[in-house]
Design a protein around this motif. Structure first.
Motif, mmCIF file in Angstrom:
data_model
loop_
_atom_site.group_PDB
_atom_site.id
_atom_site.type_symbol
_atom_site.label_atom_id
_atom_site.label_comp_id
_atom_site.label_asym_id
_atom_site.label_seq_id
_atom_site.Cartn_x
_atom_site.Cartn_y
_atom_site.Cartn_z
ATOM 1 N N GLY A 155 -22.137 1.681 4.335
ATOM 2 C CA GLY A 155 -22.616 2.550 3.590
ATOM 3 C C GLY A 155 -24.115 2.115 3.095
ATOM 4 N N CYS A 156 -24.282 1.239 2.351
ATOM 5 C CA CYS A 156 -25.606 0.521 1.878
ATOM 6 C C CYS A 156 -26.512 0.026 3.022
ATOM 7 N N TYR A 157 -25.920 -0.804 3.940
ATOM 8 C CA TYR A 157 -26.539 -1.968 4.631
ATOM 9 C C TYR A 157 -26.227 -1.627 6.066
ATOM 10 N N PRO A 158 -26.177 -0.520 6.830
ATOM 11 C CA PRO A 158 -25.886 -0.355 8.006
ATOM 12 C C PRO A 158 -26.725 -1.249 9.180
ATOM 13 N N ARG A 159 -25.760 -1.658 9.856
ATOM 14 C CA ARG A 159 -26.670 -2.509 10.975
ATOM 15 C C ARG A 159 -25.515 -2.748 12.268
ATOM 16 N N SER A 160 -25.963 -2.744 13.270
ATOM 17 C CA SER A 160 -25.061 -2.924 14.392
ATOM 18 C C SER A 160 -24.274 -3.944 14.794
ATOM 19 N N SER A 161 -24.615 -5.165 13.952
ATOM 20 C CA SER A 161 -23.769 -6.438 14.241
ATOM 21 C C SER A 161 -22.689 -6.585 13.248
ATOM 22 N N PHE A 162 -22.534 -5.454 12.380
ATOM 23 C CA PHE A 162 -21.523 -5.462 11.497
ATOM 24 C C PHE A 162 -20.291 -4.968 12.127
ATOM 25 N N LYS A 163 -19.069 -5.696 12.032
ATOM 26 C CA LYS A 163 -17.721 -5.265 12.659
ATOM 27 C C LYS A 163 -16.772 -4.993 11.391
ATOM 28 N N LEU A 197 0.998 -1.325 -0.075
ATOM 29 C CA LEU A 197 0.054 0.041 -0.051
ATOM 30 C C LEU A 197 0.829 1.390 0.092
ATOM 31 N N TRP A 198 0.721 2.277 -0.990
ATOM 32 C CA TRP A 198 1.670 3.344 -1.065
ATOM 33 C C TRP A 198 0.898 4.412 -1.231
ATOM 34 N N LYS A 199 -0.556 4.597 -1.282
ATOM 35 C CA LYS A 199 -1.175 5.808 -1.411
ATOM 36 C C LYS A 199 -2.263 5.891 -0.234
ATOM 37 N N SER A 200 -1.948 6.788 0.649
ATOM 38 C CA SER A 200 -2.751 7.162 1.860
ATOM 39 C C SER A 200 -3.288 5.924 2.596
ATOM 40 N N SER A 201 -3.945 5.932 3.820
ATOM 41 C CA SER A 201 -4.400 4.719 4.629
ATOM 42 C C SER A 201 -5.444 4.395 3.774
ATOM 43 N N CYS A 202 -5.924 2.801 3.875
ATOM 44 C CA CYS A 202 -6.770 2.246 2.989
ATOM 45 C C CYS A 202 -7.757 1.524 3.832
ATOM 46 N N CYS A 203 -9.018 1.625 3.669
ATOM 47 C CA CYS A 203 -10.302 0.824 4.055
ATOM 48 C C CYS A 203 -10.490 -0.249 3.099
ATOM 49 N N CYS A 204 -11.057 -1.074 3.709
ATOM 50 C CA CYS A 204 -11.555 -2.259 2.821
ATOM 51 C C CYS A 204 -12.835 -2.004 2.092
ATOM 52 N N ALA A 205 -12.930 -1.955 0.554
ATOM 53 C CA ALA A 205 -13.979 -1.406 0.008
ATOM 54 C C ALA A 205 -15.341 -2.149 0.296
ATOM 55 N N ALA A 206 -15.198 -3.499 0.634
ATOM 56 C CA ALA A 206 -16.379 -4.261 0.955
ATOM 57 C C ALA A 206 -16.968 -3.865 2.264
ATOM 58 N N ASP A 207 -16.012 -3.426 3.089
ATOM 59 C CA ASP A 207 -16.666 -2.912 4.533
ATOM 60 C C ASP A 207 -17.346 -1.672 4.234
ATOM 61 N N GLU A 208 -16.530 -0.593 3.343
ATOM 62 C CA GLU A 208 -17.126 0.619 3.071
ATOM 63 C C GLU A 208 -18.634 0.468 2.585
#
Length: 83
Positions: free
Chosen positions: A20-28, A5-16
């Motif tokens: 974003g689309c299916y917010p739920r409290s059980s998601f970690k 990884l060379w460009k900024s810190s990176c989140c998992c696209a699947a997590d995002e």
């Protein structure tokens, strides 16, 4: 194949997508990865939003109970360092 990884810190696209689309409290979601992290790639894939590397979790992150057991890293944020 391994990527660096060379460009900024990176989140998992699947997590995002899930938060974003299916917010739920059980998601970690997984934490952001810092620049310089090296990951082992399982496969390269694409969808309507872009091309991604699907990467295995680093050993220290396995068995932590994350909802999605891999990182999807956009190709533009990493470079291949080993085939």
């Amino acid at each position: 194949m391994k990527i660096h990884l060379w460009k900024s810190s990176c989140c998992c696209a699947a997590d995002e997508h899930e938060t974003g689309c299916y917010p739920r409290s059980s998601f970690k979601p997984k934490p952001e990865l810092p620049v310089g992290t090296i990951l082992t790639v399982k496969e390269k894939w694409q969808n309507f939003y872009g091309v991604y590397y699907r990467c295995y979790l680093p050993d220290e992150m396995k068995d932590k109970g994350y909802s999605i057991p891999y990182y999807d890293i956009p190709v533009g944020k990493a470079k291949v360092i080993e085939l």
